[in-house]
Design a protein around this motif. Structure first.
Motif, PDB file in Angstrom:
ATOM      1  N   GLU A   5      -1.682  -0.751  -0.685  1.00  0.00           N
ATOM      2  CA  GLU A   5      -1.982  -0.535   0.732  1.00  0.00           C
ATOM      3  C   GLU A   5      -3.299   0.213   0.927  1.00  0.00           C
ATOM      4  OE1 GLU A   5      -0.451  -2.207   3.111  1.00  0.00           O
ATOM      5  OE2 GLU A   5       0.678  -3.024   1.436  1.00  0.00           O
ATOM      6  N   SER A   6      -3.665   1.054  -0.018  1.00  0.00           N
ATOM      7  CA  SER A   6      -4.969   1.735   0.061  1.00  0.00           C
ATOM      8  C   SER A   6      -6.107   0.727  -0.067  1.00  0.00           C
ATOM      9  CB  SER A   6      -5.099   2.787  -1.036  1.00  0.00           C
ATOM     10  OG  SER A   6      -4.187   3.821  -0.831  1.00  0.00           O
ATOM     11  N   VAL A   8      -6.047  -2.480   0.780  1.00  0.00           N
ATOM     12  CA  VAL A   8      -6.099  -3.236   2.037  1.00  0.00           C
ATOM     13  C   VAL A   8      -6.698  -2.375   3.146  1.00  0.00           C
ATOM     14  CG1 VAL A   8      -4.702  -4.376   3.817  1.00  0.00           C
ATOM     15  CG2 VAL A   8      -4.182  -4.744   1.393  1.00  0.00           C
ATOM     16  N   ARG A   9      -6.295  -1.120   3.215  1.00  0.00           N
ATOM     17  CA  ARG A   9      -6.792  -0.205   4.254  1.00  0.00           C
ATOM     18  C   ARG A   9      -8.304   0.014   4.123  1.00  0.00           C
ATOM     19  NH1 ARG A   9      -2.675   2.845   3.714  1.00  0.00           N
ATOM     20  NH2 ARG A   9      -3.577   4.255   2.201  1.00  0.00           N
ATOM     21  N   VAL A  10      -8.778   0.242   2.887  1.00  0.00           N
ATOM     22  CA  VAL A  10     -10.210   0.483   2.663  1.00  0.00           C
ATOM     23  C   VAL A  10     -11.015  -0.771   3.001  1.00  0.00           C
ATOM     24  CG1 VAL A  10     -11.956   0.913   0.888  1.00  0.00           C
ATOM     25  CG2 VAL A  10      -9.923   2.343   0.993  1.00  0.00           C
ATOM     26  N   SER A  12     -10.202  -3.134   5.050  1.00  0.00           N
ATOM     27  CA  SER A  12     -10.163  -3.302   6.499  1.00  0.00           C
ATOM     28  C   SER A  12     -11.143  -2.369   7.194  1.00  0.00           C
ATOM     29  CB  SER A  12      -8.752  -3.033   7.034  1.00  0.00           C
ATOM     30  OG  SER A  12      -7.878  -4.024   6.595  1.00  0.00           O
ATOM     31  N   SER A  13     -11.202  -1.143   6.726  1.00  0.00           N
ATOM     32  CA  SER A  13     -12.088  -0.179   7.390  1.00  0.00           C
ATOM     33  C   SER A  13     -13.558  -0.444   7.082  1.00  0.00           C
ATOM     34  CB  SER A  13     -11.715   1.253   7.003  1.00  0.00           C
ATOM     35  OG  SER A  13     -11.974   1.487   5.639  1.00  0.00           O
ATOM     36  N   GLU A  18     -12.535  -8.458  11.267  1.00  0.00           N
ATOM     37  CA  GLU A  18     -11.129  -8.216  10.952  1.00  0.00           C
ATOM     38  C   GLU A  18     -10.793  -8.877   9.611  1.00  0.00           C
ATOM     39  OE1 GLU A  18      -6.729  -9.245  12.736  1.00  0.00           O
ATOM     40  OE2 GLU A  18      -8.451  -9.206  14.084  1.00  0.00           O
ATOM     41  N   SER A  24      -5.454 -10.030   2.757  1.00  0.00           N
ATOM     42  CA  SER A  24      -4.505  -8.941   2.503  1.00  0.00           C
ATOM     43  C   SER A  24      -3.255  -9.459   1.783  1.00  0.00           C
ATOM     44  CB  SER A  24      -4.150  -8.193   3.785  1.00  0.00           C
ATOM     45  OG  SER A  24      -3.629  -9.058   4.755  1.00  0.00           O
ATOM     46  N   ARG A  28      -2.014  -8.209  -1.903  1.00  0.00           N
ATOM     47  CA  ARG A  28      -0.634  -7.746  -2.131  1.00  0.00           C
ATOM     48  C   ARG A  28       0.050  -8.557  -3.229  1.00  0.00           C
ATOM     49  NH1 ARG A  28      -1.056  -7.089   3.653  1.00  0.00           N
ATOM     50  NH2 ARG A  28      -0.970  -4.862   4.105  1.00  0.00           N
TER      51      ARG A  28
END
Length: 90
Positions: A5-6, A8-10, A12-13, A18, A24, A28
């Protein structure tokens, strides 16, 4: 180690657009399936490191990932063009 999840989060940011759901989902799936590769930051660039060449080959089969591959001129690369050396210090 960076958890799924980190990653995917990084991504995304840091992405200007998008992050596509397919990216993603792919991340995963790969991290669940393998857990044998890690994303490493070196010299302001992200690299994928693995002790398992077959994992790197699998990742490079994805067209999106293969487009982002950085081929380095190195005397320490193997037949697949993977740089072989010491892993990054955690």
């Amino acid at each position: 180690n960076i958890d799924t999840e980190s990653i995917v989060r990084v991504l995304s940011s840091l992405s200007k657009n998008e992050l596509p759901q397919s990216v993603s989902t792919f991340i995963r799936d790969c991290t669940k399936r393998y857990g044998k590769a890690k994303l490493v930051l070196k010299d302001n660039k992200f690299y994928v490191e693995s002790s398992y060449p077959e994992v790197l080959r699998d990742l490079l089969r994805d067209p999106l990932i293969s487009q982002t591959r950085i081929k380095e001129n190195s005397n320490s690369s193997d037949g697949d063009g993977f740089v072989v050396g010491d892993a990054a210090v955690e």
